[in-house]
Design a protein around this motif. Structure first.
Motif, PDB file in Angstrom:
ATOM      1  N   LEU A  67     -12.115  89.780  18.422  1.00 53.48           N
ATOM      2  CA  LEU A  67     -13.076  90.850  18.683  1.00 53.48           C
ATOM      3  C   LEU A  67     -14.354  90.629  19.018  1.00 53.48           C
ATOM      4  CD1 LEU A  67     -13.696  93.959  18.737  1.00 53.48           C
ATOM      5  CD2 LEU A  67     -14.025  93.574  16.060  1.00 53.48           C
ATOM      6  N   PHE A  68     -15.034  90.714  20.170  1.00 59.50           N
ATOM      7  CA  PHE A  68     -16.218  90.597  20.660  1.00 59.50           C
ATOM      8  C   PHE A  68     -17.145  91.627  21.055  1.00 59.50           C
ATOM      9  CE2 PHE A  68     -13.513  87.095  21.622  1.00 59.50           C
ATOM     10  CZ  PHE A  68     -14.122  86.030  21.637  1.00 59.50           C
ATOM     11  N   ILE A  69     -18.615  91.795  20.594  1.00 62.81           N
ATOM     12  CA  ILE A  69     -19.375  92.887  20.799  1.00 62.81           C
ATOM     13  C   ILE A  69     -20.345  92.168  21.846  1.00 62.81           C
ATOM     14  CG2 ILE A  69     -21.021  94.486  20.267  1.00 62.81           C
ATOM     15  CD1 ILE A  69     -19.424  94.789  17.700  1.00 62.81           C
ATOM     16  N   VAL A  70     -20.775  92.839  23.044  1.00 58.74           N
ATOM     17  CA  VAL A  70     -21.826  92.310  23.815  1.00 58.74           C
ATOM     18  C   VAL A  70     -22.736  93.299  24.159  1.00 58.74           C
ATOM     19  CG1 VAL A  70     -20.269  90.668  24.917  1.00 58.74           C
ATOM     20  CG2 VAL A  70     -20.324  93.123  25.819  1.00 58.74           C
ATOM     21  N   ALA A  76     -19.946  90.318  31.709  1.00 60.40           N
ATOM     22  CA  ALA A  76     -18.710  90.632  31.163  1.00 60.40           C
ATOM     23  C   ALA A  76     -18.127  92.076  31.330  1.00 60.40           C
ATOM     24  CB  ALA A  76     -18.220  90.082  29.798  1.00 60.40           C
ATOM     25  N   VAL A  77     -19.194  92.892  30.814  1.00 62.32           N
ATOM     26  CA  VAL A  77     -18.841  94.429  30.945  1.00 62.32           C
ATOM     27  C   VAL A  77     -18.891  94.924  32.555  1.00 62.32           C
ATOM     28  CG1 VAL A  77     -19.640  96.676  30.665  1.00 62.32           C
ATOM     29  CG2 VAL A  77     -20.012  94.838  29.013  1.00 62.32           C
ATOM     30  N   LYS A  78     -19.561  94.173  33.332  1.00 61.17           N
ATOM     31  CA  LYS A  78     -19.673  94.309  34.990  1.00 61.17           C
ATOM     32  C   LYS A  78     -18.313  94.067  35.579  1.00 61.17           C
ATOM     33  CE  LYS A  78     -22.007  93.437  39.323  1.00 61.17           C
ATOM     34  NZ  LYS A  78     -23.130  92.861  39.735  1.00 61.17           N
ATOM     35  N   ASP A  89     -18.153 100.980  23.951  1.00 61.10           N
ATOM     36  CA  ASP A  89     -19.036 100.474  22.913  1.00 61.10           C
ATOM     37  C   ASP A  89     -19.386  99.110  23.275  1.00 61.10           C
ATOM     38  OD1 ASP A  89     -18.990 102.972  21.867  1.00 61.10           O
ATOM     39  OD2 ASP A  89     -17.452 102.727  20.314  1.00 61.10           O
ATOM     40  N   GLN A  90     -19.139  98.505  24.340  1.00 62.13           N
ATOM     41  CA  GLN A  90     -19.366  96.991  24.891  1.00 62.13           C
ATOM     42  C   GLN A  90     -18.417  96.132  23.820  1.00 62.13           C
ATOM     43  OE1 GLN A  90     -22.436  99.390  24.290  1.00 62.13           O
ATOM     44  NE2 GLN A  90     -21.764  99.635  26.329  1.00 62.13           N
ATOM     45  N   ASN A 109      -8.342  94.222  25.882  1.00 59.59           N
ATOM     46  CA  ASN A 109      -8.591  95.539  25.575  1.00 59.59           C
ATOM     47  C   ASN A 109      -7.138  96.352  25.999  1.00 59.59           C
ATOM     48  OD1 ASN A 109     -11.070  95.224  24.861  1.00 59.59           O
ATOM     49  ND2 ASN A 109     -12.167  96.255  26.383  1.00 59.59           N
ATOM     50  N   GLY A 110      -6.253  95.693  25.383  1.00 58.62           N
ATOM     51  CA  GLY A 110      -4.785  96.298  25.811  1.00 58.62           C
ATOM     52  C   GLY A 110      -4.334  96.161  27.061  1.00 58.62           C
ATOM     53  N   LYS A 111      -5.010  95.696  28.273  1.00 56.56           N
ATOM     54  CA  LYS A 111      -4.380  95.730  29.364  1.00 56.56           C
ATOM     55  C   LYS A 111      -4.003  94.184  29.849  1.00 56.56           C
ATOM     56  CE  LYS A 111      -5.517  96.518  34.438  1.00 56.56           C
ATOM     57  NZ  LYS A 111      -6.702  97.031  35.174  1.00 56.56           N
TER      58      LYS A 111
END
Length: 572
Positions: A67-70, A76-78, A89-90, A109-111
């Motif tokens: 689990l990572f939070i950015v 990585a979000v882009k 929630d990033q 994320n499940g994909k």
């Protein structure tokens, strides 16, 4: 940052969940306890090369999850948004399952994602540096990427403009090379194209001709049956005692019925309308019968024409439209070959203009790199001084690359264009006063490489947007005051990025915000690894063990206490 790591059936780890905190987390333990295995697990979770050997003996699969939070604007979000991966929630949950047969199943994320996508996103979250990572520092071909990464924002647009022009130039050069093939091959192509065009033009094709002929052939081959069907339909409607005759009687009776019941008026009108419609249909059937021709000669012609079209389709396309498109392309190619000298001359003019533009962009890249090299040299020297390499001379050299395959003549000089410019970048080093600068790979020792790598990482860590940095025994080959300097440098990196560090240096362990102790136990004749967060007193004992190596004494405990106190004061 990495919040939690879950490992199941991986190497000697049966099942393990490790939470991580901000700042500097140190992992220590006896050799072989499994410290590097945890880092290997993270590396595989980020898209590293897997193997069935990682699956614990006797199990069907190994399972890794992190689990990572950015930050909201993290790259990585882009990238995830571009790939249609939901990032709420990033938060990123990376998962990788490896079967005993060597297959990998990756999810973000499940994909379900490919290993390449997992690697691309994973490597933007965590940067792993181990002893093997020093090899990149020792290889000059990696130095250019390091320098460009130092000034990424300033150089990216110029680099992109250069690469776009470079690609166009290569495409033009390819066209010229194709047109400049040997004369015999060109002559053969001319003969072939002329024959093909003549054959297609002789057929005098019309758009949709094949579809129309298929329909006509169907009608001609079934004309007798069609006539019979239409005749039966007509006779059923028209004539004495036929459908229209009965309908006419019904209308007469309804007309009289309306005089009795006016509510039947609409029914009478609709029946009358139906009669006229059917009567008109009967006349149309009669006309259609009169138009039907029994023409064996026409059918034979259609069959012959379709046969000719089928022969052309086998050569040039599955439809008449495709055949005509092919003819158009061949005509263009033929014109290109016949007038190839003029075409080559024009393309060469365009290419020369492109080379000139490319040289302008290449020189801009070189100037940006030289400016960046001076700044990077200053920054690295500053970092090296704090790592007790104050007598070291370091330089980032930007030189013109050697002549390769792509080296056009511009103003009488061959220019060695490459995919990312005309430069070669190499790090040079001199560790002793009076000694000349030499390529880094030829003069640096293991301990010096560790410090140079750490200096570079200190400079780059904030620029790369990496949320977590992992150091796997990068402090090998150092001791004493250098070890203390490395500890302080690693802590400095942890201020801007989460740092996980496997170490054998007590100085580094003392600097930790979180200290995890890795142990290996035997249970039911199977070995498994466990991770224990250490309390203050437990830290003292572990650091004392690291100092003494064998027996923990009161003196080594005092030394450990002193190291922790010094580290605390430094962090304040």
């Amino acid at each position: 940052m990495l919040i939690e790591l879950s490992i199941k059936h991986f190497a000697i780890i049966d099942e393990l969940t490790v939470p991580f905190e901000k700042g500097l987390t140190v992992l220590t333990g006896e050799t072989g306890a499994g410290k590097s295995i945890i880092i290997d697990a993270i590396g595989l979770l980020l898209g590293g090369r897997g193997s069935s050997e990682y699956v614990r003996y006797g199990e069907k699969r190994a399972e890794l999850e992190g689990l990572f939070i950015v930050e909201e604007n993290h790259r990585a979000v882009k990238k995830a948004n571009e790939l249609g991966i939901d990032v709420s929630d990033q938060m990123f949950i990376l998962r990788r399952d490896m079967t005993a047969q060597g297959k990998s199943i990756c999810r973000i994320n499940g994909k379900l994602v490919t290993i390449a996508i997992l690697r691309e996103i994973g490597q933007s979250l965590v940067d792993i540096h181990g002893q093997h990572e020093h090899q990149a520092l020792m290889q000059p071909e990696h130095h250019k990427a390091m320098l460009d990464g130092f000034v990424r924002q300033n150089i990216n647009q110029t680099k992109s403009d250069y690469q776009k022009l470079y690609k166009q130039a290569l495409q033009l050069q390819k066209q010229i090379d194709q047109l400049s093939d040997n004369e015999q091959e060109m002559a053969q192509k001319v003969d072939l194209y002329q024959y093909q065009l003549a054959e297609i033009e002789e057929a005098k094709l019309e758009p949709n001709e094949d579809e129309e002929l298929f329909e006509e052939r169907h009608k001609l081959s079934h004309s007798e049956k069609l006539f019979s069907l239409l005749q039966d339909s007509y006779q059923s409607l028209y004539g004495e005692g036929r459908g229209l005759d009965f309908l006419s009687n019904a209308i007469t009776h309804l007309e009289e019925a309306v005089t009795i019941d006016k509510d039947l008026k609409d029914l009478h009108e609709s029946t009358s309308n139906s009669f006229f419609l059917l009567e008109e249909a009967a006349f149309t059937l009669r006309d259609k019968m009169d138009s039907i021709e029994f023409d064996p000669a026409r059918l034979e012609f259609v069959e012959s024409r379709l046969h000719d079209l089928q022969r052309l389709k086998r050569k040039y396309g599955s439809t008449v439209e495709e055949i005509l498109e092919y003819a158009s392309r061949v005509e263009e190619d033929l014109d290109l070959i016949v007038h190839k000298d003029d075409r080559i001359s024009k393309l060469q003019e365009e290419l020369q203009a492109l080379w000139n533009d490319l040289l302008v962009e290449a020189k801009s890249l070189t100037e940006l790199r030289k400016s960046a090299a001076a700044k990077l040299t200053t920054e690295i020297l500053k970092q090296l001084r704090s790592l007790y390499m104050e007598k070291t001379t370091f330089e980032v050299k930007v030189e013109r690359r050697s002549i390769g395959k792509v080296a056009p003549l511009i103003d009488g000089q061959k220019i060695p264009f490459g995919e990312d410019g005309i430069d070669t970048i190499e790090f040079y080093l001199s560790t002793n006063p009076g000694e000349p600068l030499k390529p880094l790979a030829k003069v640096a020792s293991g301990g010096e490489i560790s410090r140079i790598m750490l200096a570079i990482k200190s400079i780059f860590s904030n620029q790369e947007g990496i949320t977590s940095v992992i150091f796997d025994e990068v402090d090998t080959g150092v001791s004493g005051r250098v070890a203390q300097a490395i500890a302080e440098k690693i802590h400095g990196i942890s201020i801007g990025s989460q740092v996980l560090c496997i170490t054998h240096l007590p100085q580094v362990a003392a600097m930790a915000d979180t200290h995890l102790y890795i142990t290996k136990q035997e249970d039911n004749n199977r070995v498994k690894t466990s991770v224990t967060p250490l309390t203050r007193n437990e830290k003292v004992n572990e650091i004392a063990r690291m100092i003494s190596g064998v027996e923990v004494t009161d003196l080594t405990k005092q030394h450990a206490e002193e190291l922790l106190e010094l580290a605390g004061n430094f962090k304040k």
